[in-house]
Design a protein around this motif. Structure first.
Motif, PDB file in Angstrom:
ATOM      1  N   CYS A   1      32.770  15.617  23.235  1.00  0.00           N
ATOM      2  CA  CYS A   1      33.440  14.294  22.558  1.00  0.00           C
ATOM      3  C   CYS A   1      33.397  13.499  24.134  1.00  0.00           C
ATOM      4  O   CYS A   1      33.311  12.164  24.139  1.00  0.00           O
TER       5      CYS A   1
ATOM      6  N   CYS B   1      32.842   9.862  22.635  1.00  0.00           N
ATOM      7  CA  CYS B   1      33.612   9.234  21.899  1.00  0.00           C
ATOM      8  C   CYS B   1      34.942   8.367  22.370  1.00  0.00           C
ATOM      9  O   CYS B   1      35.717   9.088  23.239  1.00  0.00           O
TER      10      CYS B   1
ATOM     11  N   CYS C   1      32.934  11.095  13.919  1.00  0.00           N
ATOM     12  CA  CYS C   1      33.720  12.065  14.451  1.00  0.00           C
ATOM     13  C   CYS C   1      32.740  13.227  14.590  1.00  0.00           C
ATOM     14  O   CYS C   1      32.216  13.765  13.265  1.00  0.00           O
ATOM     15  N   HIS C   2      32.591  13.794  15.625  1.00  0.00           N
ATOM     16  CA  HIS C   2      31.723  14.977  15.564  1.00  0.00           C
ATOM     17  C   HIS C   2      32.141  16.172  14.815  1.00  0.00           C
ATOM     18  O   HIS C   2      31.357  17.113  14.332  1.00  0.00           O
ATOM     19  N   PHE C   3      33.269  16.245  14.545  1.00  0.00           N
ATOM     20  CA  PHE C   3      34.212  17.297  13.746  1.00  0.00           C
ATOM     21  C   PHE C   3      34.612  17.017  12.584  1.00  0.00           C
ATOM     22  O   PHE C   3      35.510  17.496  11.963  1.00  0.00           O
TER      23      PHE C   3
ATOM     24  N   CYS D   1      42.504  12.195  21.918  1.00  0.00           N
ATOM     25  CA  CYS D   1      42.649  13.247  20.614  1.00  0.00           C
ATOM     26  C   CYS D   1      42.813  14.631  20.907  1.00  0.00           C
ATOM     27  O   CYS D   1      42.285  15.298  21.615  1.00  0.00           O
TER      28      CYS D   1
ATOM     29  N   HIS E   1      38.874  11.163  10.439  1.00  0.00           N
ATOM     30  CA  HIS E   1      38.890  10.749  11.798  1.00  0.00           C
ATOM     31  C   HIS E   1      40.423  11.171  12.177  1.00  0.00           C
ATOM     32  O   HIS E   1      41.215  10.546  11.821  1.00  0.00           O
ATOM     33  N   PRO E   2      40.431  11.825  13.467  1.00  0.00           N
ATOM     34  CA  PRO E   2      41.601  12.037  14.134  1.00  0.00           C
ATOM     35  C   PRO E   2      42.523  10.690  14.256  1.00  0.00           C
ATOM     36  O   PRO E   2      43.762  10.417  14.236  1.00  0.00           O
TER      37      PRO E   2
ATOM     38  N   HIS F   1      38.301   9.933  22.742  1.00  0.00           N
ATOM     39  CA  HIS F   1      38.598  11.314  23.054  1.00  0.00           C
ATOM     40  C   HIS F   1      39.761  11.310  24.072  1.00  0.00           C
ATOM     41  O   HIS F   1      40.431  12.462  24.473  1.00  0.00           O
TER      42      HIS F   1
HETATM   43 FE1  SF4 Z   1      38.367  13.583  18.573  1.00  0.00          FE
HETATM   44 FE2  SF4 Z   1      35.759  14.325  19.329  1.00  0.00          FE
HETATM   45 FE3  SF4 Z   1      36.235  13.573  16.886  1.00  0.00          FE
HETATM   46 FE4  SF4 Z   1      36.173  11.903  18.987  1.00  0.00          FE
HETATM   47  S1  SF4 Z   1      34.506  13.231  18.227  1.00  0.00           S
HETATM   48  S2  SF4 Z   1      37.653  12.044  17.157  1.00  0.00           S
HETATM   49  S3  SF4 Z   1      37.376  13.170  20.513  1.00  0.00           S
HETATM   50  S4  SF4 Z   1      37.221  15.144  17.852  1.00  0.00           S
END
Ligand code: SF4
Length: 347
Positions: A312, A299, A330-332, A305, A261-262, A302
């Motif tokens: 997001c 999110c 996190c979507h990514f 991030c 997670h970022p 966001h």
């Molecule tokens: Fe960042 Fe999007 Fe992941 Fe949230 S879902 S942490 S905004 S990449």
């Protein structure tokens, strides 16, 4: 199917704790601070679970909710200690009666950050540590001896019984609070920023004491801190909290060697490295923690991030399963490149 309560002493489901703030006459204009929102977590029996996040992320409110010190808006807190006082079905602390809370408090205790404000200046150390024994009718005759044993267990002495809090250093006062917290032989001990107010060398001593007591008493330890390096030193598993939600949960080595997670990455990058030759690389995130009164849509991270895309801004990510023990909201989470290691400066 195996009964999950065999392995988990706490099963927190969809927990929300809200506080009304502001508002004028008849509550007009009142806003809602969502300190904990939709929180899911299982705490394994016998583990040390670190809970980390910036100040204002809801971690202390979570601790207070587990102790019944703040009203719960929604959700469940399944509590399954082994004590015979609480039956095999456990308790839902979110709906517990006063009598049930009294039983729960025998099995779960908390140590707060500021030992001086938690201690009554008018009570001797013996009275402070012995109070839970008297209130709960434990060792009614031999409570003085039991207090002596407890003081000994935390590195103080039975000879300290008649002394007052102002006669002790900050670290010793925290030991007094720990002695009081373990007086009833709880199964779960919550340490809420319990070493944050202490000097670094004293922090280490108190952390070692907690580890020692955990091993001796078979405690489950929930260690709450804003300091990732302290959590890293003693936790089996780690929960990263952001705006009232768990955003990454995993074994300590998973969180620190491959954060997904970022926000976790931001925390790791902003933790000072105890080596003057290291410098921090460019942060992946920026800005201040948004207000929990008006959390961002989608999110909640966001707005800070560097990886945020359109989805997001509109869609709250659910927990993405990375392994049986590692999840990140996190979507990514599965697509982010590995976090590069901190680089040694050439300067
Ligand atoms: Fe960042 Fe999007 Fe992941 Fe949230 S879902 S942490 S905004 S990449």
């Amino acid at each position: 199917m195996t009964d999950p309560t065999l392995d988990h002493v706490l099963n927190i489901r969809d927990l929300s704790v809200h506080f009304p703030v502001g508002g004028g006459f008849m509550g007009r204009g009142k806003k809602i601070l969502k300190a904990v929102e939709g929180f899911d977590l299982r705490v394994r029996r016998g583990e040390t679970l670190g809970v980390v996040g910036e100040s204002g992320c809801g971690k202390s409110t979570l601790a207070r909710a587990l102790m019944g010190l703040v009203p719960i808006k929604d959700g469940h807190i399944g509590f399954h200690p082994r004590t015979s006082e609480i039956g095999p079905g456990g308790l839902d602390l979110a709906a517990a009666s006063r009598a049930e809370w009294k039983k729960a408090h025998r099995a779960m205790q908390i140590v707060f950050q500021d030992p001086f404000s938690s201690l009554s200046p008018k009570q001797t150390v013996g009275q402070t540590v012995g109070e839970p024994l008297i209130v709960h009718g434990v060792a009614p005759r031999g409570w003085r001896e039991r207090v002596g044993e407890l003081l000994d267990m935390v590195g103080l002495s039975a000879a300290d019984f008649d002394r007052y809090p102002h006669e002790f250093s900050g670290g010793q006062r925290q030991r007094i609070m720990i002695a009081r917290a373990i007086a009833l032989e709880p199964e779960v001990l919550i340490a809420d920023e319990a070493v944050s107010a202490l000097d670094v060398s004293i922090q280490l001593q108190v952390i070692r004491l907690l580890e020692d007591l955990k091993a001796k008493l078979g405690l489950t330890l929930i260690f709450i801190s804003h300091d990732l390096s302290v959590v890293r030193a003693l936790s089996d598993r780690v929960v990263i909290m952001y705006l009232g939600r768990p955003v990454e949960v995993g074994e300590g080595h998973q969180i620190f060697s491959d954060p997904r997670h970022p926000y976790t990455r931001m925390l790791i990058r902003s933790t000072p490295v105890p080596d003057p030759d290291f410098r921090l690389e460019q942060m992946e995130s920026f800005g201040e923690l948004p207000s929990p009164i008006a959390p961002p849509p989608g999110c909640p991270f966001h707005t800070r991030c560097a990886h945020a895309t359109d989805i997001c801004k509109t869609t709250l990510p659910g927990p993405v399963r990375l392994s049986d023990t590692h999840h990140a909201a996190c979507h990514f989470a599965t697509e982010l490149p590995a976090m590069p290691p901190l680089r040694r400066s050439v300067a």
